[in-house]
Write a protein that holds these residues in place. Structure first.
Motif, PDB file in Angstrom:
ATOM      1  N   UNK A  17     -16.119  27.558-109.466  1.00 39.87           N
ATOM      2  CA  UNK A  17     -15.334  27.603-110.709  1.00 39.87           C
ATOM      3  C   UNK A  17     -15.426  28.990-111.338  1.00 39.87           C
ATOM      4  N   UNK A  18     -16.634  29.564-111.352  1.00 39.24           N
ATOM      5  CA  UNK A  18     -16.800  30.913-111.930  1.00 39.24           C
ATOM      6  C   UNK A  18     -16.006  31.946-111.133  1.00 39.24           C
ATOM      7  N   UNK A  19     -16.011  31.816-109.813  1.00 39.96           N
ATOM      8  CA  UNK A  19     -15.244  32.754-108.977  1.00 39.96           C
ATOM      9  C   UNK A  19     -13.757  32.666-109.311  1.00 39.96           C
ATOM     10  N   UNK A  20     -13.261  31.444-109.476  1.00 42.59           N
ATOM     11  CA  UNK A  20     -11.845  31.271-109.845  1.00 42.59           C
ATOM     12  C   UNK A  20     -11.547  31.919-111.194  1.00 42.59           C
ATOM     13  N   UNK A  21     -12.469  31.774-112.132  1.00 42.76           N
ATOM     14  CA  UNK A  21     -12.288  32.379-113.455  1.00 42.76           C
ATOM     15  C   UNK A  21     -12.299  33.903-113.363  1.00 42.76           C
ATOM     16  N   UNK A  22     -13.202  34.437-112.560  1.00 44.59           N
ATOM     17  CA  UNK A  22     -13.285  35.887-112.375  1.00 44.59           C
ATOM     18  C   UNK A  22     -11.997  36.424-111.772  1.00 44.59           C
ATOM     19  N   UNK A  23     -11.461  35.690-110.803  1.00 39.99           N
ATOM     20  CA  UNK A  23     -10.206  36.125-110.170  1.00 39.99           C
ATOM     21  C   UNK A  23      -9.073  36.168-111.185  1.00 39.99           C
ATOM     22  N   UNK A  24      -9.044  35.197-112.094  1.00 44.28           N
ATOM     23  CA  UNK A  24      -8.021  35.199-113.143  1.00 44.28           C
ATOM     24  C   UNK A  24      -8.185  36.403-114.075  1.00 44.28           C
ATOM     25  N   UNK A  25      -9.427  36.729-114.405  1.00 45.04           N
ATOM     26  CA  UNK A  25      -9.682  37.913-115.233  1.00 45.04           C
ATOM     27  C   UNK A  25      -9.217  39.180-114.522  1.00 45.04           C
ATOM     28  N   UNK A  26      -9.492  39.250-113.223  1.00 41.79           N
ATOM     29  CA  UNK A  26      -9.091  40.426-112.442  1.00 41.79           C
ATOM     30  C   UNK A  26      -7.572  40.571-112.407  1.00 41.79           C
ATOM     31  N   UNK A  27      -6.864  39.446-112.300  1.00 39.83           N
ATOM     32  CA  UNK A  27      -5.399  39.483-112.319  1.00 39.83           C
ATOM     33  C   UNK A  27      -4.895  40.127-113.606  1.00 39.83           C
ATOM     34  N   UNK A  28      -5.469  39.710-114.732  1.00 38.51           N
ATOM     35  CA  UNK A  28      -5.024  40.223-116.025  1.00 38.51           C
ATOM     36  C   UNK A  28      -5.308  41.714-116.165  1.00 38.51           C
TER      37      UNK A  28
END
Length: 216
Positions: free
Chosen positions: A154-165
């Motif tokens: 879940x944290x990895x998915x959240x990090x990926x979303x932050x990276x997208x932004x």
């Protein structure tokens, strides 16, 4: 629980090589990400080049580990989880290493000496995602901390979303403020590689979640 996961308890201990190999591969990626973050935060250009060279060596180490996993897969009859998932996990971890190394390589080839804040922030996120990836993989061997593995994913998915932004905002700023087209292309490629490294960490998380679904 699948038959494959039950039978792995009967495999001789000297055949249980996959988990240490996956842990070594994930640890190697964390080392690469840590080195990249060190590189973009140093003010010494010569030290930065030395670190990039170290990352390249670590990438070769990762290739060797991946090759060993496939070799063991080809000669092991009973595996700890499905063969296709072993191959997918090995490939996904290797992809993360490739993109970190690709980012370092582009920094060298394009002579990126001015390290922007988006590059530094993406480097931080790559390290965070790699660290969670390693943490989850280390929990795979006994499957006792299923919640820990899931939380890391879940944290990895959240990090990926932050990276997208961060990537989207950085590229938008490049098109708004960068007047040198060549510089724009150089920085966009570096940013894209770093963002893709977080995508590849998410791919690892997806494989781990598939393994959990099949084996818990």
């Amino acid at each position: 629980m699948s038959i494959n996961s039950i039978l792995h308890y009967f495999v001789p201990k000297d055949k249980k090589v996959f988990f240490p190999l996956f842990e070594n591969a994930a640890g190697n990626v964390v080392a690469m990400a840590g080195n990249f973050l060190d590189a973009v935060n140093t003010v010494n250009p010569h030290a930065r080049e030395d670190i990039y060279a170290r990352i390249n060596k670590l990438e070769h180490t990762g290739d060797e580990i991946t090759h060993r996993i496939y070799l063991e897969l080809s000669k092991t009859f009973i595996t700890p989880f499905d063969r296709e998932d072993i191959a997918a996990l090995a490939s996904a971890i290797d992809d993360v290493a490739d993109y970190i190394n690709g980012s370092a390589g582009r920094m060298v080839l394009y002579h990126i000496d001015h390290i922007t804040e988006p590059i530094k922030k993406l480097a931080e996120l790559v390290l965070q995602a790699a660290t969670d990836m390693e943490k989850a993989i280390r929990e795979l061997s006994d499957m006792k901390n299923i919640r820990g593995i899931a939380d890391s994913c879940v944290r990895i998915n959240s990090i990926e979303n932050q990276a997208d932004k961060i990537f989207d905002r950085a590229v938008a700023d490049l098109f708004l403020y960068e007047r040198d087209a060549i510089q724009l292309i150089k920085y966009k490629e570096v940013l894209s590689n770093l963002e893709t490294a977080t995508d590849k960490c998410e791919d690892v998380a997806n494989v781990l979640e598939t393994i959990l679904v099949k084996n818990v």
